[in-house]
Design a protein around this motif. Structure first.
Motif, mmCIF file in Angstrom:
data_model
loop_
_atom_site.group_PDB
_atom_site.id
_atom_site.type_symbol
_atom_site.label_atom_id
_atom_site.label_comp_id
_atom_site.label_asym_id
_atom_site.label_seq_id
_atom_site.Cartn_x
_atom_site.Cartn_y
_atom_site.Cartn_z
ATOM 1 N N VAL A 13 -2.327 11.573 3.941
ATOM 2 C CA VAL A 13 -1.381 11.300 2.865
ATOM 3 C C VAL A 13 -0.361 12.426 2.747
ATOM 4 N N VAL A 73 -8.537 12.010 4.589
ATOM 5 C CA VAL A 73 -7.562 11.037 4.095
ATOM 6 C C VAL A 73 -6.423 11.763 3.395
ATOM 7 N N THR A 122 0.833 -1.203 0.000
ATOM 8 C CA THR A 122 0.000 0.000 0.000
ATOM 9 C C THR A 122 0.868 1.254 0.000
ATOM 10 N N ALA A 123 1.934 1.233 0.797
ATOM 11 C CA ALA A 123 2.830 2.395 0.836
ATOM 12 C C ALA A 123 3.506 2.621 -0.513
ATOM 13 N N LEU A 157 -1.955 4.232 6.224
ATOM 14 C CA LEU A 157 -2.808 4.499 5.061
ATOM 15 C C LEU A 157 -4.045 3.600 5.093
ATOM 16 N N PHE A 161 -5.968 6.549 -3.424
ATOM 17 C CA PHE A 161 -6.418 5.314 -2.767
ATOM 18 C C PHE A 161 -7.941 5.164 -2.872
#
Lengths: 340, 340, 340
Positions: free
Chosen positions: C216, C212, C48-49, C63, C205
C-alpha cells in the motif's frame, strides 16, 4: 475580509512616503485589531445572554462577570470560543458569524462543560479548544440543515453532542483531574428547594453556584416578570413530577437535568410562542415531556455516567415548534432564524 | 373547527327565545359530542386494523375486542390514544388526523407497550398518557419529514422510539409493578412452533396470547389467503434462520422479535409491492435482514434488556421501499401516503 | 437490461435454423457472461483502489492480490461483493452501479470486516453475504440522500453502520470462530512506529499485515509523493496527539483507529481540497478531531468491544466538506459525485 481591509489599507498608504509607511500601517492595524477585539467581546457577551433568551451586551457581560466566581470554568469557556474564532479566521469561512449567537454560545458552552468537569491542564486545554472548534463546525452545518429543511433554530444541540463526545473521549485521557466545586458554592443555608432552583439557574452556565443563580434570577426578573415566573413555576412543576414519579424528593433538587424544565418553559412560554394561557399549557406539557426524556437519557448513559445536559430541552422544543409550524399555528411568535 | 360549529350553533339559536336557549344548545352540543365520539371510535378501530395491513372498522373492532382478554393492557392503550386526541384538541393542531391511521395507532401502540410492561398505577397511567402524546407529536413530525423528503410512510417508527424512551425512564420510576401475564395465555398445549406463531401474532398488539393470535390468524385468513400464507412462511423462515445461526431452536419460538418477520413479509409481499415471485423473494430477503438486525438491536440494548420492538421491520421496509422507489421499480404498488 | 440483450440475441437467432439455434444461443450467452464477468472484475478492482483515493484497475488488482496473503479475509470480502451484485441483478435495480465505486467497495469492506473477525463457516458466510447486501442497499439510499440534500459523498459510512450491526448480531450467533492473525503478519522486526504505520495501512483493507502495508505504501508513493507524505505525517501527528493525551505511547502504534488519521489526511489534504498550506492545516485539524472522536467512539462501544472502524474519518470529512461547501470555499477541488 481581513485581507481585503489590509489590502485597502496598503492601497491608501501607497500615497504616503516610504519612511513612515510601515509605522502608519502598524498603527492602522493595531486600531483594526482593537476594533475587532471590541466587536468580538460584544458579540460573545450578546451570545451569552441569548443562552437564557435574554438580549443585550450588558446582560451578557454581567453573566460573564458572574463566572469569575469559578475562574477556571470561565477560562475554559473562553478557550472554546477563541479556538472557534481562530478556526473561522484561518479557514476564512466568514465574518458574519459574529452576528449569529449560536455560533458563539455553542463553542462557549462546549468549553465551559470541559472546565466544569476537569481542572485546567494541557490535556483539558486541548479538549476545550477542540470542543470549541467542533461545536463551531457542527453549529454551522446543523443550523443550516435545520433551518433549510425544517425552518427550525439549532438551539444548543451542537453543544450537547460535542460535550458528550469530549466526555466519552476523556475516559481514555491521562492527566485530567476532575474539577472540585467548593462546598460554599452549593449551599448557603437557604431552604433546599430555593437553593436547588438557584443552583439550576447557575448550572445553565455550568456554574452550579447559588450566588451565580441569584444573578441569573435577578436578570430574568429585571428583563420580564413573565420570564421569571416561568422559570420558577417550571422548576417547581418539573421537580414535582420528578419527585412523584421517582418516589422521593431527596434527589430532585440536586438533579442537574432540572435545567431543562426552565429552558423549555422559557422557550415555549415566552420566546417562540406568544404569551397566552395556551402557550403556558404547552410549556407545562413540554416540562412533563422533558422530565420523562431526561430520565431516559440519564439511564441511557448510566454505564458511563454522562450528564443529561440540555438534550431534553432541545428535543422537546424542536419537536413542538416543528409541529406548530407545520399546522401554521397562530401562537408562533417569531421566525426561528432570529433566535438562539 | 369545534369553535366554528359551536358559534354557528349559537348563531342559529339567537332566533329562539331566551328561555329554551340554554337547553337546546346543550342538546345540540351533546349530539355533536356523540357524533364526535362515534367518529373517534370508528377511526381508532380502523387504525388498529391498519397495524396489520388490514382494512375496515369491523376488523379493528374485533381486534380491540380480543384485547379484552387482557383488559389492563387495553386500557393503557386507550389512555395513550385519548391523551393524544386530547392534546390535538387542546392545541388545535387539526381534526384531519382522524383520517390518518399512523397518528392514532402509534399512540395506541405506545400506550399498549406501557400496559404490556407495567400494571395500572398512577405512575404507569402518567407514562401511558405522556407516551401517547409524544408518539402523536413524533408521528406527525416524522411522517411529514419522511413523506416530504423521501416519499416514505412512517410505519410504526415513532412508537418504537417512544416506547424505548419510556422504558428507559421507567428504570428510575418508583411505584411501577411489572405486569404478569397469566400462564394459560402462553400455552394451551398445542405444538410449540404453532403456539409460537400464534403468540407472535398476538404480540403485534402487545398481547402474547394464543387465543388473541387465533383471532388475528383468522382475520388474516378471511382477508386474503396470500396474507395468511405470507405470515406463516415468513415466521417459519425467520425462525429457521434464527435457529440455525444461534445454534439452538430452544428460544426461537419465544423470541418477541419474531413479529418483525411477519410484518416485513406482509409489508413487502402483499402491501407495498405487487404480489409476484420477485416480491416474495424480496420479502424473504427482508426476513433474513430483519433476523440479523433483530439480534443486533437486542445485543445493543442487552445492558438494559429493552425489547427489540418493531425496529428491524421499520428499517428493512423503509430501506427497501426507498431503494425500489429510487430506481422506479415496476413492483411498487401504491403511494406511501395512503398506507400505514 | 440482461433480459433485453437476451431478447435481442433470441431475435437474431430466429433467422437461423432450428437445429443449431440452441447451441448458438448458448455460445452467445457464454460470451455475454464472460464479458459481464470481466466488466465486474474490472469494476471491483477500480472500486478497491478508490478506498485509498487511488485510481486505476491495475492498482486495485494489485491490492486485491496482496489480500491473498490472508485468503480467508479476501474470500469473505468477495462473498460480500458477489451477494450485492446478485441482489442487484435479481431485483433489477440497475446496471449502472458498476460505475459507482462506493456501491462496490462498501459491500467489499463489509465482507472483509466479517472475514477479519471470523473464520469461514456457514454462519460467517451468511453474515458476509447479508452484510454485503445490506451495505449495497444502504450505500444506494444513503448516497442518494447525502448527494441530493447536501451535495456530499457517501464515503464508507454504510460499511461502518453495517459492520457494527453484523458484529453486534454475531454475539448471539453460534458456530463463529474468531479469526487468528498469524504473528509474523504483525511484526518482522522493524522499529515499532514503522511497523505500526505499515500495519495501519494494511488495516484499511482489514489486513493488519506489515507486507500488505508495504504494498500500500509503495502504491501511494508511486501515485503521488504528496499522498505518501500526507499518510506518513498524519499517522505521526495523530499518534503523537494520542500518545500525549492518553499519557503513554505503549498502545498508540497498535491502535486500529489510527487508520482514520491517514484517511482524513488523504481526503482533505489532496483529494477533496486543492493541495495548499491551508488544506494541510485543515487536514491536521481533521486528524486532531479524528483522534478525539476515535476515543469517544471506542469508549461508547467499550461494553461490547466493537472496533471504531472508519467512523471518525467519515464524520470529520463530511462535516468539514459540508462547511466548506456552504461558504463556497475556494479550496474545494471537485464535485463529490465523482469520488468515493
Amino acid at each position: 475580509m481581513w485581507n481585503v481591509l489590509y489590502q485597502s489599507a496598503l492601497g491608501r498608504l501607497k500615497l504616503t512616503t516610504l519612511n513612515n509607511q510601515k509605522q502608519t500601517t502598524q498603527g492602522w492595524t493595531t486600531m483594526q485589531w482593537l476594533r475587532t477585539l471590541r466587536h468580538l467581546v460584544r458579540a460573545v457577551c450578546a451570545a451569552t445572554a441569548e443562552i437564557l433568551f435574554l438580549r443585550g451586551v450588558g446582560v451578557g457581560a454581567l453573566l460573564l462577570s458572574a463566572m469569575l466566581l469559578q475562574p477556571s470554568v470561565m477560562v475554559m469557556g473562553l478557550v472554546g470560543v477563541l479556538a472557534a474564532v481562530a478556526f473561522a479566521r484561518v479557514t476564512q469561512v466568514d465574518v458574519m458569524y459574529l452576528e449569529r449567537g449560536p455560533l458563539l454560545f455553542n463553542p462557549l458552552l462546549a468549553g465551559l462543560s470541559v472546565g466544569y468537569l476537569f481542572q485546567p491542564s494541557v490535556a483539558s486545554l486541548f479538549l476545550a479548544a477542540t470542543a470549541g472548534i467542533l461545536a463551531f463546525v457542527l453549529t454551522w452545518t446543523l443550523s443550516h440543515v435545520l433551518y433549510t429543511f425544517f425552518l427550525l433554530p439549532v438551539l444548543s444541540l451542537p453543544f450537547v453532542v460535542v460535550s458528550w463526545s469530549v466526555h466519552l473521549a476523556a475516559f481514555r485521557f491521562a492527566g485530567l483531574q476532575h474539577a472540585v466545586v467548593p462546598a460554599y458554592a452549593y449551599s448557603i443555608g437557604l431552604p433546599v428547594p430555593l437553593e436547588g432552583f438557584l443552583r439550576t439557574l447557575g448550572l445553565i452556565f455550568f456554574l452550579p453556584n447559588v450566588w451565580v443563580g441569584m444573578v441569573v434570577a435577578l436578570l430574568l426578573l429585571l428583563n420580564s416578570r413573565i420570564q421569571f415566573l416561568l422559570a420558577v413555576f417550571s422548576y417547581a412543576f418539573g421537580s414535582f413530577i420528578q419527585g412523584i414519579l421517582t418516589g422521593t424528593f431527596a434527589y430532585v433538587y440536586y438533579d442537574p437535568a432540572a435545567l431543562n424544565f426552565i429552558l423549555v418553559a422559557l422557550a415555549l412560554g415566552g420566546y417562540y410562542l406568544l404569551p397566552s394561557p395556551q402557550s403556558y399549557m404547552l410549556a407545562a406539557l413540554g416540562v412533563a415531556l422533558a422530565a420523562l426524556l431526561g430520565q431516559a437519557v440519564s439511564v441511557f448513559w448510566a454505564a458511563v455516567a454522562l450528564p443529561v445536559h440540555a438534550l431534553p430541552y432541545n428535543l422537546v422544543t424542536l419537536l413542538l415548534l416543528y409541529l406548530l409550524g407545520l399546522v401554521g399555528h397562530q401562537l408562533l411568535a417569531r421566525y426561528p432564524q432570529s433566535s438562539p
